[in-house]
Scaffold this motif. Structure first.
Motif, short mmCIF file in Angstrom:
data_model
loop_
_atom_site.label_atom_id
_atom_site.label_comp_id
_atom_site.label_asym_id
_atom_site.label_seq_id
_atom_site.Cartn_x
_atom_site.Cartn_y
_atom_site.Cartn_z
N LYS A 43 100.67 28.77 -19.01
CA LYS A 43 102.10 28.62 -19.32
C LYS A 43 102.23 27.56 -20.40
O LYS A 43 101.77 26.43 -20.22
N LEU A 44 102.84 27.91 -21.53
CA LEU A 44 102.97 26.96 -22.65
C LEU A 44 104.29 26.20 -22.56
O LEU A 44 104.37 25.04 -22.91
N ALA A 49 104.18 32.21 -22.45
CA ALA A 49 102.87 32.09 -21.79
C ALA A 49 101.81 32.71 -22.70
O ALA A 49 102.14 33.40 -23.67
N ALA A 50 100.55 32.47 -22.38
CA ALA A 50 99.46 33.00 -23.21
C ALA A 50 98.31 33.48 -22.34
O ALA A 50 98.05 32.93 -21.27
N ALA A 51 97.62 34.52 -22.83
CA ALA A 51 96.35 34.97 -22.23
C ALA A 51 95.25 34.72 -23.26
O ALA A 51 95.50 34.81 -24.47
N VAL A 52 94.06 34.41 -22.78
CA VAL A 52 92.98 33.92 -23.64
C VAL A 52 91.77 34.84 -23.57
O VAL A 52 91.42 35.32 -22.50
N ALA A 53 91.11 35.08 -24.72
CA ALA A 53 89.79 35.70 -24.74
C ALA A 53 88.91 34.87 -25.66
O ALA A 53 89.28 34.61 -26.80
N GLY A 54 87.78 34.42 -25.14
CA GLY A 54 86.89 33.60 -25.96
C GLY A 54 86.40 32.38 -25.22
O GLY A 54 86.27 32.39 -24.00
N ILE A 55 86.16 31.31 -25.96
CA ILE A 55 85.60 30.09 -25.38
C ILE A 55 86.73 29.28 -24.74
O ILE A 55 87.63 28.79 -25.44
N SER A 109 90.79 33.95 -29.18
CA SER A 109 91.97 34.74 -29.55
C SER A 109 93.01 34.62 -28.44
O SER A 109 92.65 34.48 -27.27
N PHE A 110 94.27 34.69 -28.82
CA PHE A 110 95.36 34.56 -27.84
C PHE A 110 96.26 35.78 -27.85
O PHE A 110 96.45 36.42 -28.89
N LEU A 111 96.83 36.05 -26.69
CA LEU A 111 98.01 36.92 -26.61
C LEU A 111 99.15 36.04 -26.14
O LEU A 111 99.06 35.40 -25.08
N PHE A 112 100.22 35.97 -26.91
CA PHE A 112 101.41 35.18 -26.54
C PHE A 112 102.49 36.12 -26.04
O PHE A 112 102.81 37.10 -26.71
N ALA A 113 103.06 35.82 -24.88
CA ALA A 113 104.17 36.60 -24.34
C ALA A 113 105.34 35.66 -24.09
O ALA A 113 105.17 34.61 -23.47
N GLY A 114 106.51 36.01 -24.61
CA GLY A 114 107.65 35.10 -24.42
C GLY A 114 108.98 35.77 -24.68
O GLY A 114 109.06 36.96 -25.01
N TYR A 124 102.67 38.56 -29.17
CA TYR A 124 101.92 38.27 -30.40
C TYR A 124 100.43 38.17 -30.08
O TYR A 124 100.05 37.76 -28.98
N GLN A 125 99.63 38.54 -31.08
CA GLN A 125 98.18 38.36 -30.98
C GLN A 125 97.73 37.47 -32.12
O GLN A 125 98.19 37.63 -33.25
N SER A 126 96.84 36.51 -31.83
CA SER A 126 96.32 35.67 -32.92
C SER A 126 94.81 35.63 -32.90
O SER A 126 94.20 35.71 -31.83
N ASP A 127 94.21 35.50 -34.08
CA ASP A 127 92.75 35.48 -34.25
C ASP A 127 92.27 34.09 -34.64
O ASP A 127 93.08 33.25 -35.04
N PRO A 128 90.94 33.84 -34.59
CA PRO A 128 90.41 32.53 -34.99
C PRO A 128 90.72 32.20 -36.45
O PRO A 128 90.79 31.04 -36.83
#
Length: 228
Positions: A43-44, A49-55, A109-114, A124-128
């Motif tokens: 929760k931001l 809120a955001a979901a995460v893929a990666g480190i 990478s993130f998925l932002f939901a709001g 939204y989706q964001s990349d490195p």
């Protein structure tokens, strides 16, 4: 990007009533106490809120930066930070790390939901690299190409929250390595609004997940039988 494509998958689906986020939980050891914390959903602010893929360690730094930016905006303007503005702020930080020698880009990478008053519910989706874009449905992480093709086939413009829930579970069912989905293998959350208009971020418990997953497993088994 290569590291992220091997990370646990995360899927987001946008509907008129809200946004659904789901992510695969990688269980490294059966001794791990996984039910106590969420490692994929964050929760931001009250409205995003955001979901995460990666480190995950890289994600924690950026999550803290996003929370700080959202609170500063609230303090300055006395209203919630628009979703895209927060996403862009984080992506500017990520982009800076790709620009100079001596710095490693954030491997996440993130998925932002709001929700905000300007554009309603958003995903939204964001990349490195610092690239970001608005999506109706998208997937990041392992097998994201297969997940995207299922989303392209099954997504409808007037999708309801129930259908969105079923869709993200179906996508994870198809793209995860395990034969059947169980509540300890994924995290599911939603961003909706209640009757008073307040934005509600909800993380599903194992008890809430079990009936949804049982229905999805039954549907998948029926589909396999009819195709054979």
């Amino acid at each position: 990007m290569e590291a992220i494509s091997h990370a646990g998958a995360a899927v987001g689906v946008l509907s008129k009533e809200g946004v659904v986020l789901a992510a695969e939980k990688k269980i490294m050891s059966k001794l791990l106490e996984t039910s106590k914390t969420t490692e994929k959903m964050y929760k931001l602010d009250e409205h995003i809120a955001a979901a995460v893929a990666g480190i995950t360690a890289d994600a924690n730094i950026l999550i803290n930066a996003a929370r700080l930016a959202a609170q500063r905006y609230m303090f300055t303007y006395d209203e919630p930070m628009p979703c895209e503005q927060l996403c862009q702020h984080l992506c500017d930080t990520k982009q800076g790390y790709t620009q100079f020698g001596g710095l490693r880009p954030f491997g996440v990478s993130f998925l932002f939901a709001g929700w905000d008053k300007h554009f309603g519910f958003q995903l939204y989706q964001s990349d490195p690299s610092g690239n970001y874009g608005g999506w109706k449905a998208t997937a990041i992480g392992a097998n994201n190409q297969a997940a995207q093709s299922i989303l392209r086939q099954d997504y409808k413009e007037d999708i309801s929250m129930d259908e969105a829930l079923k869709l993200v579970v179906k996508v994870l069912n198809k793209t995860m390595d395990s034969t059947a989905l169980t509540a300890d293998k994924l995290e599911l959350s939603s961003v909706t609004r209640d009757a008073s208009g307040k934005v509600v971020y909800h993380v599903y418990t194992e008890e809430e997940l079990t009936p949804i997953l049982e229905a999805a497993n039954a549907a998948a088994a029926a589909a396999e039988e009819s195709s054979s």
